[in-house]
Write a protein that holds these residues in place. Structure first.
Motif, short mmCIF file in Angstrom:
data_model
loop_
_atom_site.label_atom_id
_atom_site.label_comp_id
_atom_site.label_asym_id
_atom_site.label_seq_id
_atom_site.Cartn_x
_atom_site.Cartn_y
_atom_site.Cartn_z
N LEU A 1 0.84 -1.19 0.00
CA LEU A 1 0.00 0.00 0.00
C LEU A 1 0.87 1.25 0.00
N GLN A 2 0.34 2.31 -0.56
CA GLN A 2 1.08 3.57 -0.67
C GLN A 2 0.13 4.74 -0.44
N GLY A 3 0.64 5.77 0.22
CA GLY A 3 -0.15 6.97 0.45
C GLY A 3 0.65 8.21 0.10
N PHE A 4 -0.06 9.27 -0.33
CA PHE A 4 0.58 10.53 -0.71
C PHE A 4 -0.27 11.69 -0.23
N ILE A 5 0.40 12.74 0.25
CA ILE A 5 -0.27 14.00 0.57
C ILE A 5 0.62 15.13 0.09
#
Length: 288
Positions: free
Chosen positions: A89-93
């Motif tokens: 899983l990967q997240g970006f802000i």
């Protein structure tokens, strides 16, 4: 567990010389591209504008987005000889700078490239009457700063980005409760103990590209989520040399009650991954 081990170097410190030209080229390329003003009418008919409120007392609007993605991890080069395909899983802000298309953000991913699970007695005294599950997982935590070029509005919003950061490679063993317990579900999944068997760091840098395709948009501007898009993309992330364990069971071969270094299948290589991605992007906006 494979017994053939790659030669190990006496130093575990990653080198920078191979990555510096790549990072420099990416940043110069991003900075040299012309800035396009969002007021130029891109997608104006499709999406409400997020201009700053006319009132001087109004708080500044958020002009940002976040994304959440499933990713694949395809090892490259020498890494491909030592581990198999992985995923996670990967997240970006991130938020845009000024009125141009340049966005700065934080990109964090957690992926695995192998795991094993065994059922063993809790202790030699108790014997098989109380079994527990021993799970060993091979993981990579990636943290990168991202400089991205992407227009703010429109149904189709392609992007290109440069990234720089690090990879943390680690193998961890967990002991968990085996079974559901007397009451259904009461003790399921309880962790008894855990330990990190081996870990190392690698510097990382690379590039990515993709597109956001809008699938939902609010008719009126909202204070939080303005629109939702489908995200399709790919990243190529170079990594300096690091040591890590190959996938497989960890066995106390000499029976001394601990895992000695010569019992670990330690590999060493550059840590480069090709990472295809699919997920969703949340377009943020409104008054904070």
């Amino acid at each position: 567990m494979p017994q053939d081990r790659s030669p190990r170097s006496s130093s575990r410190a990653p080198g920078l010389q191979g990555l510096l030209p790549v990072v420099t080229t990416l940043l110069v390329t991003l900075g040299s591209l012309p800035a396009a003003s969002p007021a130029a009418g891109q997608g104006a008919a499709d999406e409400p504008a997020l201009e700053t409120p006319a009132s001087e007392n109004a708080k500044p609007r958020i002009d940002a987005q976040a994304s959440f993605r499933f990713i694949g991890a395809v090892p490259q080069g020498g890494l491909r000889d030592n581990i198999s395909l992985g995923g996670g899983l990967q997240g970006f802000i991130g938020g845009w700078l000024g009125q141009g298309p340049l966005m700065l953000g934080l990109d964090v991913a957690f992926l695995g490239y192998g795991s094993t699970t065994d059922e063993v007695p809790f202790s030699s005294t108790v014997g098989p009457r109380v079994p527990v599950e021993v799970s060993t997982s091979n993981n990579v935590l990636e943290t990168h700063l991202s400089a991205r070029l992407q227009r703010r509005r429109g149904r189709f919003r392609p992007y290109a980005e440069g990234l720089v950061g690090f990879k943390y490679l680690f193998t961890q063993t967990r002991i968990g409760d085996d079974g559901f317990g007397d009451d259904f579900g009461d003790d399921f999944g309880d962790e008894v103990a855990s330990s990190t068997n081996y870990d190392d760091f690698a510097l990382s840098a690379g590039a990515g590209a993709g597109v956001d395709v809008r699938v939902f948009q609010r008719e009126k501007p909202a204070k939080t989520v303005q629109a939702v898009s489908l995200r399709l993309g790919v990243q190529y992330l170079l990594g300096t040399e690091a040591e890590y364990l190959a996938e497989g069971e960890l066995t106390d071969e000499n029976g001394n009650g601990r895992l000695d270094e010569d019992e670990l299948d330690v590999r060493r290589s550059w840590t480069t991954f090709l990472q295809p991605q699919v997920g969703v992007t949340l377009r943020l906006g409104g008054t904070d």
